[in-house]
Design a protein around this motif. Structure first.
Motif, PDB file in Angstrom:
ATOM      1  N   PRO A 156       0.803  -1.231   0.000  1.00  0.00           N
ATOM      2  CA  PRO A 156       0.000   0.000   0.000  1.00  0.00           C
ATOM      3  C   PRO A 156       0.833   1.277   0.000  1.00  0.00           C
ATOM      4  N   PHE A 157       2.119   1.147  -0.170  1.00  0.00           N
ATOM      5  CA  PHE A 157       3.005   2.308  -0.190  1.00  0.00           C
ATOM      6  C   PHE A 157       4.206   1.966  -1.063  1.00  0.00           C
ATOM      7  N   THR A 158       4.969   2.963  -1.382  1.00  0.00           N
ATOM      8  CA  THR A 158       6.216   2.744  -2.101  1.00  0.00           C
ATOM      9  C   THR A 158       7.323   3.519  -1.397  1.00  0.00           C
ATOM     10  N   THR A 159       8.560   3.052  -1.541  1.00  0.00           N
ATOM     11  CA  THR A 159       9.679   3.694  -0.846  1.00  0.00           C
ATOM     12  C   THR A 159      10.754   4.124  -1.838  1.00  0.00           C
TER      13      THR A 159
ATOM     14  N   ARG B  62      -0.756   6.148  -1.231  1.00  0.00           N
ATOM     15  CA  ARG B  62      -1.544   6.072  -2.462  1.00  0.00           C
ATOM     16  C   ARG B  62      -2.306   7.369  -2.734  1.00  0.00           C
ATOM     17  N   TRP B  63      -2.686   7.525  -4.013  1.00  0.00           N
ATOM     18  CA  TRP B  63      -3.652   8.549  -4.374  1.00  0.00           C
ATOM     19  C   TRP B  63      -5.023   8.150  -3.830  1.00  0.00           C
TER      20      TRP B  63
ATOM     21  N   ARG C 191      -3.042   2.620  -7.459  1.00  0.00           N
ATOM     22  CA  ARG C 191      -3.097   4.039  -7.076  1.00  0.00           C
ATOM     23  C   ARG C 191      -1.796   4.523  -6.434  1.00  0.00           C
ATOM     24  N   LEU C 192      -0.726   3.771  -6.560  1.00  0.00           N
ATOM     25  CA  LEU C 192       0.560   4.264  -6.090  1.00  0.00           C
ATOM     26  C   LEU C 192       1.068   5.334  -7.048  1.00  0.00           C
TER      27      LEU C 192
END
Length: 419
Positions: A15-18, A63-64, A168-169
């Motif tokens: 649910p996220f990116t780094t 996310r958006w 949605r990332l």
């Protein structure tokens, strides 16, 4: 370990990116804020993604919001599974990943992106694909069929500029920052650098270094003042390491094409080029070749049982060489991006049994969960390693962000004496 639960988790997108931030350069989050506000207008949403720093070298982006509409889009591009997974993680579609594209598409028109889930789509397909496919995002077409299939030259560059992945990332354009200042990198990979904890003037070996993302992280953490030797097996892989060092502005790395399973020769006189003598390195990173079964999302895994079982033998050879060239008191960090016990807990147990002069120590900072139970390690040993994944273990509670990245494993050893 519940295999069904794990399989479902691996098929999902984090649910996220780094992003790893280059600590050799100054970083201003204002550029990111401005970029998000521009994208907010394009996507017609009410708010920008949430973002924050875990450390000064690790940026986390959420996310958006829901509710983005692009209207009726009646054209689609088909991409392979690897490309589809990358899109879901926030990447553009690059030309080599495209399998099918209609003949009536126009440059800069909005197009849906679908992933071929079974590998049955033939490259160059002109008509809509009727096989098993999954929607992965929407974007702007930047290459036509003549660019991708018809000129006899291997295509390159961005084929579809992704506006919004199905996950949605955010798709963060790294060009909003100077070259080499920001790098998309999985969170546990960044944690690996924290575990190695490189210092100025230490002699450090990165045994399986290509493409060089962890190598450059080690260099940056040392202030570009460590002496880092990076090895990989072929010249093209070494070229990638060198290129990444140039991009990141790193100068303390020397890269060599060499088989790391053969990097120990007892009577070698050269401490800075392979093969190396015994008792040579202050620190070693063995980010081992592995089955890669921790990557998320996994859309089409074709790993055979024979291939799966082959990795542990290579890992053992690499480990056997590593412990010999490690200095007494030196630190060896072992990592994989897989979830199998054979390549993780069992590998640690094998090392401790095979090499009595090697001791397991806490792989600090301990961000992931403990090792699996009933896999050859005592509870005291399980608490020293870290396994990233969805499994909750009361032996060490883990923050959600570290449980919901990718499947990964880190262990750390020290050498206690010289044979």
């Amino acid at each position: 370990m519940d295999k069904t639960f794990l399989k479902e988790w691996l098929s999902e997108v984090p649910p996220f990116t780094t992003f790893r931030i280059n600590s050799l350069q100054s970083f201003d989050s204002k550029n990111l804020e401005e970029y998000f506000h521009l994208q907010k207008q394009v996507l017609n949403v009410s708010e920008i993604p949430k973002y924050y720093f875990l450390k000064n070298d690790c940026l986390v982006v959420g996310r958006w919001p829901n509710g983005v509409e692009f209207g009726n889009i009646n054209k689609e591009v088909i991409v392979d599974a690897a490309c589809g997974a990358s899109v879901l993680r926030g990447a553009h579609v690059f030309a080599p990943g495209v399998l099918g594209l209609p003949t009536n598409c126009k440059l800069d028109e909005i197009i849906n992106v679908y992933c071929d889930m079974e590998g049955h789509c033939k490259r160059g397909l002109k008509i809509p694909y009727e096989g098993n496919k999954q929607y992965v995002g929407v974007g702007i077409l930047k290459k036509l069929r003549c660019d991708l299939f018809d000129n006899g030259i291997a295509p390159s560059g961005i084929a579809v500029h992704i506006l919004l992945p199905a996950s949605r990332l955010p798709v963060i354009n790294e060009k909003i920052y100077p070259t080499g200042q920001i790098l998309l990198q999985n969170l546990p990979s960044i944690v690996t650098g924290w575990v190695v904890d490189p210092k100025p003037h230490e002699l450090i070996l990165d045994m399986c270094a290509s493409p060089g993302n962890k190598t450059t992280h080690l260099a940056e953490m040392s202030g570009d003042k460590a002496v880092i030797i990076a090895i990989d097996k072929t010249e093209p892989k070494v070229a990638r390491i060198v290129k990444n060092c140039e991009i990141q502005g790193v100068s303390c790395v020397k890269a060599y094409a060499f088989d790391s399973t053969k990097c120990f020769v007892r009577d070698s006189l050269n401490k800075l080029e392979p093969p190396f003598p015994a008792n040579n390195f202050d620190k070693i990173l063995l980010d081992a070749p592995c089955s890669g079964l921790g990557q998320r999302p996994q859309l089409n895994n074709k790993m055979s049982e024979k291939m799966l079982q082959s990795y542990k033998f290579v890992q053992r050879k690499l480990m056997a060489a590593a412990v010999e060239i490690l200095k007494v008191g030196g630190e060896l960090t072992y990592s994989t991006c897989t979830v199998t016990k054979e390549e993780n807990e069992w590998m640690v147990a094998w090392v401790l049994e095979k090499f009595p002069f090697v001791k397991l120590v806490p792989a600090e900072p301990l961000k992931g969960g403990p090792g699996l139970s009933n896999c050859g390690l005592t509870d005291e040993q399980r608490i020293m390693v870290q396994r990233f994944g969805p499994i909750e273990d009361e032996l060490r509670p883990v923050e959600d962000i570290y449980r919901n990245s990718i499947g990964f494993f880190i262990a750390k050893f020290i050498r206690t004496d010289f044979r």
